[in-house]
Design a protein around this motif. Sequence first.
Motif, PDB file in Angstrom:
ATOM      1  N   ARG A 355       0.826  -1.210   0.000  1.00 14.71           N
ATOM      2  CA  ARG A 355       0.000   0.000   0.000  1.00 14.71           C
ATOM      3  C   ARG A 355       0.861   1.261   0.000  1.00 14.71           C
ATOM      4  O   ARG A 355       0.519   2.260  -0.620  1.00 14.71           O
ATOM      5  CB  ARG A 355      -0.914  -0.004   1.221  1.00 14.71           C
ATOM      6  N   TRP A 398      -9.331   8.303   0.812  1.00 13.57           N
ATOM      7  CA  TRP A 398      -8.375   7.867   1.842  1.00 13.57           C
ATOM      8  C   TRP A 398      -7.532   9.039   2.341  1.00 13.57           C
ATOM      9  O   TRP A 398      -7.337   9.219   3.543  1.00 13.57           O
ATOM     10  CB  TRP A 398      -7.481   6.787   1.244  1.00 13.57           C
ATOM     11  N   ASP A 541     -10.764  -8.651   5.269  1.00  7.90           N
ATOM     12  CA  ASP A 541     -10.552  -7.213   5.135  1.00  7.90           C
ATOM     13  C   ASP A 541     -10.353  -6.619   6.531  1.00  7.90           C
ATOM     14  O   ASP A 541     -11.292  -6.232   7.213  1.00  7.90           O
ATOM     15  CB  ASP A 541     -11.750  -6.558   4.442  1.00  7.90           C
ATOM     16  N   ARG A 542      -9.082  -6.560   6.942  1.00  2.00           N
ATOM     17  CA  ARG A 542      -8.777  -6.116   8.301  1.00  2.00           C
ATOM     18  C   ARG A 542      -9.050  -4.618   8.489  1.00  2.00           C
ATOM     19  O   ARG A 542      -9.383  -4.189   9.596  1.00  2.00           O
ATOM     20  CB  ARG A 542      -7.314  -6.435   8.622  1.00  2.00           C
ATOM     21  N   TYR A 543      -8.929  -3.834   7.434  1.00  2.00           N
ATOM     22  CA  TYR A 543      -9.185  -2.402   7.572  1.00  2.00           C
ATOM     23  C   TYR A 543     -10.662  -2.140   7.874  1.00  2.00           C
ATOM     24  O   TYR A 543     -10.995  -1.392   8.806  1.00  2.00           O
ATOM     25  CB  TYR A 543      -8.769  -1.665   6.299  1.00  2.00           C
ATOM     26  N   ARG A 544     -11.536  -2.747   7.099  1.00  2.00           N
ATOM     27  CA  ARG A 544     -12.961  -2.527   7.354  1.00  2.00           C
ATOM     28  C   ARG A 544     -13.434  -3.258   8.615  1.00  2.00           C
ATOM     29  O   ARG A 544     -14.383  -2.837   9.260  1.00  2.00           O
ATOM     30  CB  ARG A 544     -13.779  -2.924   6.133  1.00  2.00           C
ATOM     31  N   SER A 547     -13.055  -0.768  11.205  1.00  2.00           N
ATOM     32  CA  SER A 547     -14.173   0.180  11.208  1.00  2.00           C
ATOM     33  C   SER A 547     -15.381  -0.398  11.939  1.00  2.00           C
ATOM     34  O   SER A 547     -16.054   0.297  12.712  1.00  2.00           O
ATOM     35  CB  SER A 547     -14.542   0.536   9.766  1.00  2.00           C
ATOM     36  N   TYR A 576      -5.767  -0.907  12.932  1.00  2.00           N
ATOM     37  CA  TYR A 576      -5.427   0.310  12.190  1.00  2.00           C
ATOM     38  C   TYR A 576      -3.916   0.523  12.076  1.00  2.00           C
ATOM     39  O   TYR A 576      -3.457   1.278  11.221  1.00  2.00           O
ATOM     40  CB  TYR A 576      -6.040   1.541  12.858  1.00  2.00           C
ATOM     41  N   GLU A 578      -1.801  -1.196  10.859  1.00  2.00           N
ATOM     42  CA  GLU A 578      -1.287  -1.689   9.577  1.00  2.00           C
ATOM     43  C   GLU A 578      -1.478  -0.681   8.442  1.00  2.00           C
ATOM     44  O   GLU A 578      -0.974  -0.873   7.351  1.00  2.00           O
ATOM     45  CB  GLU A 578      -1.989  -2.997   9.207  1.00  2.00           C
ATOM     46  N   TYR A 579      -2.244   0.383   8.725  1.00  2.00           N
ATOM     47  CA  TYR A 579      -2.627   1.300   7.654  1.00  2.00           C
ATOM     48  C   TYR A 579      -2.211   2.728   8.002  1.00  2.00           C
ATOM     49  O   TYR A 579      -1.824   3.036   9.117  1.00  2.00           O
ATOM     50  CB  TYR A 579      -4.136   1.224   7.423  1.00  2.00           C
ATOM     51  N   ASP A 581      -4.328   5.374   7.825  1.00  2.00           N
ATOM     52  CA  ASP A 581      -5.562   6.144   7.925  1.00  2.00           C
ATOM     53  C   ASP A 581      -5.521   6.939   9.226  1.00  2.00           C
ATOM     54  O   ASP A 581      -6.108   6.560  10.232  1.00  2.00           O
ATOM     55  CB  ASP A 581      -6.776   5.215   7.887  1.00  2.00           C
TER      56      ASP A 581
END
Length: 637
Positions: A355, A398, A541-544, A547, A576, A578-579, A581
Motif C-alpha cells: 500500500r 483515503w 478485510d482487516r481495515y474494514r 471500522s 489500524y 497496519e494502515y 488512515d
Amino acid sequence: MGGIGKTALALEAAHRARAEGWFPGGTLFVDLRGYDDDPVTADQAVLALLDALGVRDRDLPPTTGRQYDAYRALLAERRDRMLLILDNASDPTQYVPLLPGTDRHRVLITSRDRPDALPVRLIDLETLDPDDSVALVTRALHGTDERDDRPAREPDALRELADLCGHLPLALQIAAGMLRRRRHRDIASVVAEIRDAGDATAVLDHASPGADLYGRSLVLRPVLETSYRRLPPDQARLLRLLCLAPGAETGTEAVAALADLGTESVLSLLEDLAATHLVAPVRGGNGTASEVRWRLHDLVRGFGAGVVAEDAGLREEGEAARERVLGYYQRWAEAADDRLRWLPGMEEPERFRDRGQALAWLDGERAALVAAVEWGREERFADAAVRLAQYLGKFLDWRRYFDDWITVAEAAREAARLAGDRLAEAVSWDHLGLALQEAGRVEEAIDAHHKARDLYQTTGDRHREASAWNNLGLALQEAGRPEEAIDAHHRARDLYQTTGDRYREASAWNNLGLALQEAGRVEEAIDAHHRARDLYQTAGDRYREASAWNNLGLALRKAGRVEEAIKAYSTCLELYQEYEDWYGDGQTLHNLALAHQAAHRPAEARAAYLQSADAFTRANAPDRAAQARARAAELPD
C-alpha cells in the motif's frame, strides 16, 4: 531562463561593487547578443574591448591573433583589478577567447545555457518569491506616482497578477508598464484581461512599452521564441509535448509516455532542456532519476501550447501524445487502486508491492491525475478519463482530498455524458455524492445519490444500485434523517444478499448499525455491527473490520457497556496500525477517550485525547486536533 533578470542583476551587482571600490581598474561590458539572429562573435567582441582599453585606429594590430595577444597583454599589465561583464552569451565560443588569462581580474557571464563542460562557478536564477514580485510591481508604480494606491487597495488582485506573470521579472515589468499607462483602471481589469485571453504573453506583449532604460526590448514572446528556435528538433518536440502534459510537474516516466520514448532517452533530452533553463528538475524523496519531476514555467507552457495550436500537424502530434500519457496514468492508477483494495486471495497487482508504494505514487502524481481526468470534457479523451476517474476515488477519499474528488467526479460525469455511457454516468454521480458528503455539502450529496440510484435502475445494474442505496443512507444519516437512512440501508442489504455479495453486505450492515444508533435503537445496532465484523473477518478485510469494531464500540458505549466498548476500540486500533488512515485513527482514539471518561479514568482519557490530536494533525485535520487538545486540557489532573 529568458526574462529572469540576468542582465539587470549583473549591472546592479557591478554598480554596487564599483561603489565599494572592488574594481579600481575599471569595468568592461559587452552585450554578446547571443540569442539574436546575428550574435556577436568573440573576434568582434575583442575589437570592442580593445577600443574600450584605448587601442584603436593605427594602434590596432592587423590580425585577429595579434589582437587577442594585445588584449591579454593589456589585462596582464593592469595591476588594479578589473571586472569584465560578458552579457547574453549563447555559446562558450563567444566568451572563452575573451577570458583574461590571469586570476587578477574577475569575469561575470550571463546566459540562458549552462556551460557544464567548463570549470566556471554557476549561479542559477529562479523566479521571484511572490512577496518580491508584489514589491517589484508596487515600487514600479510608486516610482512613477507615489500617490498610486492601487497596490494597497487591491492586494489580492496584485498577487493574482504576479501569479499570472509567473513571477518572471520581465513579465512583471511589462505588467507594471501596463498599469502605469492605465492609471485610471484597477489592477483587477488587467487580471481579467489575461484570464479571458488565456495567454499572458499575448496580453502583455500587446501592451508592452517597447524598451527599458537600457534600450532592451520588453516583449515576452520573442524571448521564448529565440530559445525555442535554437533547440535541436528532438528537444523542440519534447518541449512542445511537455507543454501539453497535465499538471504543473511531470514525472520522468510520464514524460517518456508522452513522447513515446524510452526513459533513458527522454531523461537525456530533459537534462539538455534543463541546461537551457526551459525546464527545471524537481527531485523526489530519494533523488533518483525515476523520481525526478520536471516543471515548466507557466509562460513557457503557454508559449509551447500556442506553438502547437498554430499548426495542424503539431496539433495531431500533441493529441496522440495526450492519449499516450492518459493511457500511462490509467494503467498505473488502476494498479495502485487494485493494491489499495487488495485482500488475501486476490491476484497480486502489478508494480506496487504494498500500500505504501501505491500511495506514494498516487501522492506524487495527484495533480497530474486530476488534470488528466478533466481532459474528459473533450470527446476524444472521454472514455479514458472516465475509467481513470474510477480508479482515483478510493485514494482521494483515503487521503481526504475532497475538493479534488469533487473535481474528478464532476469531470467524469460530464465525460460519461459526452460518451453516452449511462452506467459510467451513474458511477460518477455516486462518487460525486460521496465526495460532496465528505465536504459537508449533504443535501447536494443526497441529490447525487438519488440520480445515481435512478440511473442504475434504468440500466438494470442491481449490484451498483445497492451501492447507491448504501451511500444514500450515509448521506441521509448525515442530514439527520435516520429513519430514511435505515430504510436505504435495508434496501442495500437486501440487494447485496440477492446478488450474493457477502462482502458488500457487510458494509450495508455496518452503515445500518450507525443509522440504528442515531435512531436510538442501540441493541439492534450492536447486532448489526457484530454481523458486519463477522463478514469482514470472513473476507479478510482487516481495515474494514477495524471500522466495524470502532462502530461497535460506539454502540456499546451508548448501551452503557463501557468496558466492552474500550476493548472494541483497542481492537480497532491494533488493526489500524497496519494502515496510514490517520483520520480514522484519530476518530477511534477520540472515542476511546470518551469511553475512559465514562469509566472515570481521566489520566487514560487525557492520553487518548492527545494521541488523537497527533493523529488528526497527521491527517491534516487541524480543527479536530485542536478540539482533542482542548478536551485533554479540560480534564482534571
